[in-house]
Design an enzyme around this catalytic site. Structure first.
Site, PDB file in Angstrom:
ATOM      1  N   ASP A   9     -36.019 -20.770  56.776  1.00 58.87           N
ATOM      2  CA  ASP A   9     -36.350 -20.342  58.139  1.00 58.87           C
ATOM      3  C   ASP A   9     -35.123 -19.776  58.865  1.00 58.87           C
ATOM      4  O   ASP A   9     -34.822 -20.180  60.005  1.00 58.87           O
ATOM      5  CB  ASP A   9     -36.910 -21.513  58.961  1.00 58.87           C
ATOM      6  CG  ASP A   9     -38.000 -22.287  58.235  1.00 58.87           C
ATOM      7  OD1 ASP A   9     -38.801 -21.656  57.537  1.00 58.87           O
ATOM      8  OD2 ASP A   9     -38.060 -23.526  58.401  1.00 58.87           O
TER       9      ASP A   9
ATOM     10  N   GLU B 199     -47.402 -18.185  61.594  1.00 60.25           N
ATOM     11  CA  GLU B 199     -46.203 -18.906  62.065  1.00 60.25           C
ATOM     12  C   GLU B 199     -45.001 -17.967  61.942  1.00 60.25           C
ATOM     13  O   GLU B 199     -45.151 -16.779  61.650  1.00 60.25           O
ATOM     14  CB  GLU B 199     -45.978 -20.181  61.236  1.00 60.25           C
ATOM     15  CG  GLU B 199     -45.714 -19.934  59.764  1.00 60.25           C
ATOM     16  CD  GLU B 199     -45.590 -21.203  58.927  1.00 60.25           C
ATOM     17  OE1 GLU B 199     -45.778 -22.316  59.461  1.00 60.25           O
ATOM     18  OE2 GLU B 199     -45.323 -21.087  57.725  1.00 60.25           O
TER      19      GLU B 199
HETATM   20  O1  FUB Z   1     -39.672 -25.260  57.597  1.00 60.47           O
HETATM   21  C1  FUB Z   1     -40.837 -25.884  58.081  1.00 60.47           C
HETATM   22  C2  FUB Z   1     -41.872 -24.882  58.393  1.00 60.47           C
HETATM   23  O2  FUB Z   1     -42.177 -24.129  57.232  1.00 60.47           O
HETATM   24  C3  FUB Z   1     -41.475 -23.840  59.394  1.00 60.47           C
HETATM   25  O3  FUB Z   1     -41.456 -24.300  60.712  1.00 60.47           O
HETATM   26  C4  FUB Z   1     -42.474 -22.800  59.092  1.00 60.47           C
HETATM   27  O4  FUB Z   1     -42.225 -21.553  59.654  1.00 60.47           O
HETATM   28  C5  FUB Z   1     -42.440 -22.778  57.569  1.00 60.47           C
HETATM   29  O5  FUB Z   1     -41.385 -21.992  57.085  1.00 60.47           O
END
Ligand code: FUB
Length: 332
Positions: free
Chosen positions: A12, A233
């Site tokens: 991320d 996301e």
């Molecule tokens: O790293 C945890 C979660 O996985 C992140 O918040 C999302 O975007 C995904 O990458």
């Protein structure tokens, strides 16, 4: 393409240029014996490191990446119970702000802020989450207008709980927890959220709005069942030649996509794919200009040989065509 960071698992990546260097604010993945599930329980991260580099970004083995060490721990934040997920950072008036999502003591994701005097941290957390914040994956964009207007983009489906707020931003409906989202003919996709930041960068200034992404062929919002294009996301915002580019992950279809607008709050029109699916379930990124070139920071699971929650940050150059369309790239 080799990972940029090899001594830890990192994911991320939110990259920013501060003081002429690239600073990277990633999640810090760790081994866990938690059973993999579609709620993301296995992503059980407990602290953040900050990294910096002056490049060369096109040669990860030669890039001299410095690990500035642990800059914030879950145990240092009074409201956090677990799961320090994807962070971001912003700078304003000589201060640096680390934004992070985590579950509170009731198991509900909120977004917190921690403040420091250096882009490399350490960061001191505010004792409460940002008022009115919820869900995950904050990305804070500071515009280039005179007021340095700042906006937070956030939200994530399934384990990120965005679908639990369909009755309003302050109504958490626990019955929607888990790998669920709206579906069916005529239903539009849930949008990411956007809020203007207060002048001190520590609260929202005004209400949280939904970010609309329109399908270019109809001018209508992307449909809930359009999993190749709907927001899932990993929000990110950047500005290229005066246009606002909102980019994001499509989650279960594993694309990084973008949409463009004339204003930071939209409405946005879907533009296309940035990156085809990498090895691993999640895909998350940032886009930054450095040295007059544009760079995509993202992660994959090559170093862990495909373990979904043990990811590694990578970087590669991206290109725009004459109309400002981003050229789609395949994993390297
Ligand atoms: O790293 C945890 C979660 O996985 C992140 O918040 C999302 O975007 C995904 O990458």
């Amino acid at each position: 393409m080799a990972p940029l960071i090899k001594h830890l698992y990192t994911a991320d990546p939110s990259a920013h240029v501060f003081d002429g260097k690239v600073y990277i604010y990633p999640s810090h993945d760790r081994e866990t014996d938690i059973q993999f599930n579609d709620n993301g329980d296995q992503y059980d991260m407990a602290d953040y490191h900050v990294f910096s580099t002056s490049g060369p970004l096109d040669d990860p083995d030669a890039a001299d990446v410095r690990d500035h060490g642990v800059v914030l721990r879950a145990e240092d934040v009074p409201w956090v119970s677990k799961q320090l997920w994807a962070p971001d950072a912003a700078a304003k008036d000589g201060k640096y702000y680390l934004y992070f999502p985590a579950r509170d003591k009731q198991g509900v994701f909120r977004i917190g802020v921690a403040v420091g005097d250096s882009p490399a941290g350490p960061f001191a957390p505010d004792p409460e989450p940002i008022r009115g914040s919820f869900s995950i994956d904050p990305a804070v964009f500071v515009d280039d207008d005179a007021a340095q207007s700042a906006y937070m983009y956030f939200g994530g489906l399934w384990g990120g709980q965005l679908q639990c707020y369909q009755g309003g931003n302050d109504v958490f409906d626990a019955s929607w927890q888990g790998p669920k989202e709206p579906s069916g003919p005529g239903r539009r996709a849930l949008g990411a959220k956007v809020a203007r930041m207060s002048a001190d960068m520590r609260q929202f200034d005004g209400s949280v709005q939904e970010l609309l992404i329109l399908a270019p062929e109809t001018g209508e919002p992307i449909a809930a069942d359009d999993h190749d294009r709907r927001f899932f996301e990993a929000a990110w915002m950047h500005k290229y030649r005066g246009r606002y580019y909102f980019s994001y992950s499509t989650g279960d279809t594993h694309y990084l996509c973008y949409a463009t607008a004339d204003a930071p709050t939209g409405p946005f029109t879907y533009g296309g794919r940035i990156l085809e699916p990498v090895l691993g379930w999640t895909t998350h990124h940032s886009i930054v200009e450095y040295g007059g070139r544009w760079w995509l920071f993202h992660h994959d699971c090559e170093l862990s040989k495909g373990v979904d929650h043990l990811r590694s940050v990578k970087v590669r150059e991206i290109f725009y065509d004459a109309e400002g369309r981003i050229t789609t790239v395949k994993p390297e």
